[in-house]
Design a protein around this motif. Structure first.
Motif: not given
Length: 869
Positions: A31-41, A146-152
């Motif tokens: 979920v975290g990876e999906r939401l971060r990628r979607r946010r940037h896109a 709000q945790q920062r990962t390699h996907d932001g």
């Protein structure tokens, strides 16, 4: 663009909506990876639409906000299911405030949230307390967001807008939150909740909470202290961010003078002022709020337009700044090269062009915000000698009397001046009011009337704050206190009437009767009967007061004010009749095929009411023979409409906590006080044709149906016209009119030499002349005297000077009913004002013109009495 090439090509081929849809489909293993990628896109898709000019600011912020809502909902759901996989997530609501609450999110905004839980429905493990479980869910939710990962990251979460954030947990029980906002919340929190919205989680729980605290946000009585505090916060922000105040490189687009926050605060203050009484003004988004404030007349169209234009420009440039490296930044760069880059990103020729575009817009916002509240803090001295000198310098002739008044108020004897807050507010406004009063013609009388208001107030802090912050309002109050005892008495009963005069919209032309009635009925659509009656009475009282102030302040011709008083009374009759009828029908049902008509006569019928006029009414009904109502307690039609008419009369005439409305006079009905209150159309028609006296037909000359369907009102108008056109003996009509006028003179002699209503050559003589001519010639059968006179002039029955004489005497009557005494003699200090309101330079000129007009009116009446034609 390098990370999402398919999205870029999709935008180029299919446009912004397709690119946004593609961004929201980005996959991810968690979920975290999906939401971060979607946010940037999504940020890329929206930026392409923004920078290309394909979509406006509102579209950009809405897309960013909608994604934040969906992401929060998914993150919260995930947090709850991780711990309680067998239970459907519920009982935990996320409220969005700030820019997310109004769906105006930036590219790099924090999300301002309040988290509430219901202990009864929140899923939790057997050993978990509800509060512990809610906090665990909340912490995991924040981590996912709000945790920062390699996907932001998805969004930075700010929970500091919750009550007492330094000591309370991140999730609060909903009942405790309701209690806090009802009893302990600070004024700035009202402004924050203008934009509150249930955005994620248990939406129903969030909406129920917002419904409960709505009275805390939207107060019917203006709390000027809250508005002052909102502005104080912004002034403190100005001080704190002083280095970003000067416009130019380094200017803080959000917090600087004339920046985004000041545009938002200015708009919210207007909403707080008016939104308690006008729900349509409660739009959360700044641009939407400016639009409804303008359309409702609560904000001048050019001001609203300038603020909207500035807000769009400031938000757009803020977005350009934030697009660079996804920074949470609100300042224009100080570095020339960096500022140049921002300008070019915005499609400008360079930094100078960008600054030239922003400068006038920033100034426009700053000027409006500066004008919200007076910055001056003056106090009158507590030293007796210095205070006397100050009062003399203000212009008080009777210094000792003014000194005594101020000393009495400062003693704390009045209940409204006993609290420290009230005394402080009173001292702040006192110099403003005293200067305004001192400039008037009779300062001591004005102070005495203000003293009456102070004595009658239970709590005066809001009124005192309002007067201190609005010097023009203090001037207006001084005018009322000095010249218009009826308005001063209304203020004594309801000091909140001043709330309605805080801006120029209160001086707008009054709406017509139909529009006013619709507005009254819309305002009470969902309220219980007693509250609806009281609300309408209050709204009528407010508008009646405002019309009096418009007259006093010379904003309208007294003739127009008389029409406004008449339309207001008509609207009150229509609205109260509707509300009373709906309540009556709950018990007694309706009479099939039946209808009630309220007939207005006298000045109401002629649209010439004054502030002090009674309402002359006749109730008529039309119903099939033998009809009765179809309710649980059925009544014959005659009983039904007589009871209904009695209740309508009570709604109009019974004094309540909202104050008296109108004195209702129904003695012009068939058989007078001995007859039934409501009579059938057939009985009325028969009585008028076969039994009525000449004076009753004269009264009917000014009759006008006010309620009922258009069909029945047209029927009533036709019947009245037919009755008045019936053959009559002119000699008898004139003899009856003369006898009646002499009888009136004996029983109602003039109140004084200036009684331009009952005195010789006054308005009553003119009315008698017109009505006698109407009945004997059948010319000009219209309830408005000016319309009737126009027809009589064209027919050669009256000279062309009659209409100007009517208008002069009518203007003076309308003014004197507000400014004069019972003897219709204004106080000496008010005579110049009376003359001015009637269109004359001085009192002597007005008296000379009135004297000539009365001589002409007396001659016309004499000619009609002696007419042989």
């Amino acid at each position: 663009m390098a990370a999402f090439p398919d999205l870029v090509s999709g935008f180029a081929a299919e446009g912004s909506d397709a690119a946004v849809a593609k961004a929201l489909e980005m996959p991810g293993e968690t979920v975290g990876e999906r939401l971060r990628r979607r946010r940037h896109a999504l940020a890329l898709a929206v930026a392409l639409a923004d920078l290309s000019g394909e979509q406006p600011l509102e579209w950009v912020t809405a897309k960013l906000s909608d994604f934040a809502d969906a992401a929060m909902d998914e993150a919260l759901r995930t947090a709850m299911l991780e711990r309680m996989p067998e239970d459907e997530p519920r009982g935990l609501a996320i409220l969005a405030l700030g820019k997310l609450g109004s769906r105006e999110l930036n590219y790099s905004s924090d999300v301002d949230l309040v988290m509430l839980f219901d202990p009864e429905t929140l899923p939790r493990r057997p050993r978990d307390e509800p509060g512990e479980a809610a906090v665990r869910y909340g912490r995991r939710f924040i981590e996912l967001m709000q945790q920062r990962t390699h996907d932001g990251y998805v969004a930075r979460v700010d929970m500091r807008l919750r009550p007492s954030p330094e000591v309370t947990p991140i999730a609060l029980p909903v009942d405790a939150a309701i209690s806090y906002y009802e009893s302990s919340a600070l004024p700035w929190e009202r402004a924050a909740f203008i934009r509150a919205r249930a955005a994620a989680g248990d939406i129903r729980l969030g909406q129920q909470f917002l419904g409960e605290i709505k009275p805390f946000i939207w107060r019917r009585a203006l709390d000027f202290g809250a508005i002052q505090e909102i502005r104080d916060i912004s002034l403190r922000i100005r001080d704190h961010y002083a280095q970003g105040q000067a416009f130019g490189p380094g200017f803080d687009l959000k917090r600087g003078r004339g920046g985004i926050r000041e545009a938002e605060f200015f708009t919210q203050v207007q909403q707080l002022i008016h939104g308690g009484r006008e729900p349509e003004l409660r739009a959360p988004a700044t641009l939407d709020a400016l639009d409804v404030l303008s359309k409702s007349g609560r904000l001048e169209a050019d001001v609203a337009g300038a603020l909207a234009d500035a807000y769009r420009a400031l938000r757009t440039v803020e977005h350009r700044v934030q697009m660079i490296e996804d920074r949470q930044e609100h300042r224009l760069p100080s570095d020339p090269a960096a500022l140049e880059a921002v300008a070019q990103l915005d499609g400008r020729g360079g930094a100078e062009e960008l600054l030239a575009m922003l400068a006038p817009r920033v100034e426009a916002v700053g000027v409006q915000f500066d004008g919200l509240v007076s910055d001056r803090e003056e106090r009158l001295s507590n030293d007796p000698d210095i205070l006397r000198r100050e009062l003399g310098e203000m212009g008080f002739k009777e210094v000792d009397e003014a000194f005594r008044r101020v000393s009495d108020w400062r003693s704390g004897r009045a209940r409204s001046l006993r609290s420290p807050a009230a005394l402080s507010a009173f001292e702040s406004m006192l110099p403003t009011l005293m200067k305004a009063v001192a400039a008037g013609p009779d300062p001591i009388s004005a102070l005495n009337r203000f003293g009456d208001i102070i004595d009658k107030l239970s709590s005066g802090v809001n009124l005192y704050r309002l007067l201190g912050a609005r010097p023009k309002l203090a001037d207006l109050l001084a005018l009322i206190l000095t010249h218009a005892p009826p308005l001063a008495e209304q203020l004594g009963r309801r000091p909140t009437l001043l709330d309605g005069l805080i801006d120029e919209s209160s001086f707008a032309p009054p709406p017509d009767a139909g529009a006013l009635a619709d507005r009254f009925l819309k305002a009470v659509r969902d309220e219980p009967f007693d509250l609806a009656l009281d609300r309408i009475r209050r709204m009528v009282g407010e508008r009646r007061f405002a019309l009096g102030v418009q007259l006093l302040a010379a904003h309208r011709d007294p003739i127009v004010i008389a029409e406004g008083y008449s339309d207001l009374a008509e609207a009150a009759i229509v609205a109260l009749s509707e509300v009373v009828t709906q309540e009556f029908e709950k018990t007694h049902g309706r009479v099939p095929g039946g209808e009630l008509v309220v007939l207005g006569l006298g000045r109401l019928g002629g649209r010439a009411l004054t502030h002090a006029s009674d309402l002359d009414l006749i109730y008529l009904f039309d119903a099939p023979d033998g009809a009765q109502s179809d309710g649980a307690k059925a009544l014959p039609a005659t009983d039904y409409y007589n009871r209904l008419a009695s209740r309508i009369g009570a709604a109009l005439g019974t004094p309540t906590a909202a104050g008296p409305l109108y004195d209702v006079d129904t003695r012009l009905r068939p058989q007078g006080a001995q007859g039934m209150l409501a009579v059938s159309m057939a009985a009325f028609d028969h009585y008028q044709r076969h039994e009525a006296w000449t004076w009753e037909h004269m009264a009917l000359c000014r009759a006008r149906p006010l309620t009922g369907s258009e069909e029945i009102k047209a029927n009533v108008r036709k019947r009245i016209c037919d009755i008045l056109r019936a053959p009559a003996d002119p000699v008898k009509v004139r003899a009856d009119a003369v006898a009646m006028r002499e009888e009136m003179a004996r029983h109602k002699p003039p109140a004084g030499a200036l009684d331009i209503k009952l005195g010789e050559g006054g308005l009553v003589d003119l009315e008698f002349a017109v009505h006698t001519l109407q009945l004997t010639t059948h010319v000009g059968l219209d309830p408005r005297l000016e319309v009737a006179l126009e027809a009589l002039v064209q027919a050669g029955r009256v000279d062309a000077g009659a209409d100007p004489d009517l208008r002069l005497l009518s203007r003076l009557l309308v003014v004197l009913r507000l400014v004069g005494t019972k003897a219709m003699e204004p106080a000496e200090q008010s005579r110049t004002l009376v003359a001015s309101l009637c269109g004359f330079e001085d009192w002597a000129s007005l008296l000379a013109a009135v004297d000539v007009a009365r001589q002409r009116v007396a001659a016309r009446w004499a000619a009609v009495k002696g007419s042989d034609s």
